[in-house]
Write an enzyme that holds these catalytic residues in place. Structure first.
Site, PDB file in Angstrom:
ATOM      1  N   HIS A  24       0.850  -1.190   0.000  1.00  0.00           N
ATOM      2  CA  HIS A  24       0.000   0.000   0.000  1.00  0.00           C
ATOM      3  C   HIS A  24       0.887   1.243   0.000  1.00  0.00           C
ATOM      4  CE1 HIS A  24      -0.313   1.265   4.544  1.00  0.00           C
ATOM      5  NE2 HIS A  24       0.875   0.807   4.290  1.00  0.00           N
ATOM      6  N   CYS A  66       5.849   6.559   4.093  1.00  0.00           N
ATOM      7  CA  CYS A  66       4.638   5.778   3.806  1.00  0.00           C
ATOM      8  C   CYS A  66       3.923   6.254   2.546  1.00  0.00           C
ATOM      9  CB  CYS A  66       3.683   5.804   4.995  1.00  0.00           C
ATOM     10  SG  CYS A  66       4.384   4.982   6.423  1.00  0.00           S
ATOM     11  N   HIS A 116       4.942   0.357  -0.313  1.00  0.00           N
ATOM     12  CA  HIS A 116       5.693  -0.554   0.553  1.00  0.00           C
ATOM     13  C   HIS A 116       4.723  -1.622   1.050  1.00  0.00           C
ATOM     14  CE1 HIS A 116       3.787   2.270   3.310  1.00  0.00           C
ATOM     15  NE2 HIS A 116       3.829   1.295   4.204  1.00  0.00           N
ATOM     16  N   HIS A 155       3.432  -4.806   4.095  1.00  0.00           N
ATOM     17  CA  HIS A 155       3.396  -5.316   5.470  1.00  0.00           C
ATOM     18  C   HIS A 155       2.928  -6.762   5.452  1.00  0.00           C
ATOM     19  CE1 HIS A 155       3.732  -1.289   7.233  1.00  0.00           C
ATOM     20  NE2 HIS A 155       2.861  -0.892   6.323  1.00  0.00           N
ATOM     21  N   ASP A 179      -4.538 -10.347  -0.154  1.00  0.00           N
ATOM     22  CA  ASP A 179      -3.246 -11.029  -0.077  1.00  0.00           C
ATOM     23  C   ASP A 179      -2.479 -10.916  -1.398  1.00  0.00           C
ATOM     24  OD1 ASP A 179      -1.308 -12.564   1.274  1.00  0.00           O
ATOM     25  OD2 ASP A 179      -2.030 -14.386   0.283  1.00  0.00           O
ATOM     26  N   HIS A 180      -1.245 -10.449  -1.309  1.00  0.00           N
ATOM     27  CA  HIS A 180      -0.380 -10.225  -2.474  1.00  0.00           C
ATOM     28  C   HIS A 180      -0.988  -9.234  -3.465  1.00  0.00           C
ATOM     29  CE1 HIS A 180       1.636 -13.578  -0.614  1.00  0.00           C
ATOM     30  NE2 HIS A 180       2.695 -13.322  -1.365  1.00  0.00           N
ATOM     31  N   GLU A 201      -0.333  -4.660  12.252  1.00  0.00           N
ATOM     32  CA  GLU A 201       0.377  -4.219  11.046  1.00  0.00           C
ATOM     33  C   GLU A 201       1.857  -4.531  11.172  1.00  0.00           C
ATOM     34  OE1 GLU A 201       0.387   0.034   8.769  1.00  0.00           O
ATOM     35  OE2 GLU A 201       1.388  -0.136  10.695  1.00  0.00           O
TER      36      GLU A 201
HETATM   37 NI    NI Z   1       2.439   0.987   5.665  1.00  0.00          NI
END
Ligand code: NI
Length: 136
Positions: A13, A32, A36, A38, A76-77, A122
């Site tokens: 995100h 951010c 990037h 998580h 996911d992904h 997160e």
């Molecule tokens: Ni982030």
């Protein structure tokens, strides 16, 4: 009685407010603002009474299936900024909690439970909890 199912997803995100300039976004979100990722953990807690027929609050395999179909498959992904239920939202974990609540509350009700809490971890040090309270 409260039962919780954990699921994990890895997503990318970037934090961006489309109403702000590039400079203001940089200032507000810093690193951010860049794309990037998580490794998230999602905890879905459901409450209800125990059925005298099944002995369950709700069947956890049905809960798992709903979470997977409505949430995990989409996230996911993937890039969270492009996921249907996050369109036009800033992809903070706060907003993700609220959007996931909105996606799950009715399907869980149809299984005979009440959604009690959405929790998202997160990072190891940050977690977010939403109990369906009115916002703003
Ligand atoms: Ni982030």
């Amino acid at each position: 009685m409260y039962i919780t199912r954990r699921e994990r997803f890895c997503s990318a995100h970037r934090l961006i407010n489309n109403n702000l300039s590039e400079d203001d976004n940089q200032k507000l979100f810093g690193k951010c603002y860049n794309l990037h990722g998580h490794n998230y953990q999602l905890f879905v807690t459901v409450t209800g009474s125990i059925s005298t027929i099944s002995g369950f609050v709700i069947d956890i395999k049905d809960l798992k299936q709903i979470i997977n179909n409505k949430i995990i498959k989409k996230l996911d992904h993937q890039n969270i900024n492009e996921v249907d239920f996050m369109q036009d939202k800033i992809t903070t974990t706060e907003n993700l909690c609220v959007a996931i609540w909105q996606e799950l509350v009715e399907p869980i009700r149809q299984l005979g439970g009440e959604l009690y809490k959405i929790e998202i971890r997160e990072t190891e040090n940050n977690y977010f909890e939403y109990f369906g309270e009115t916002l703003n």
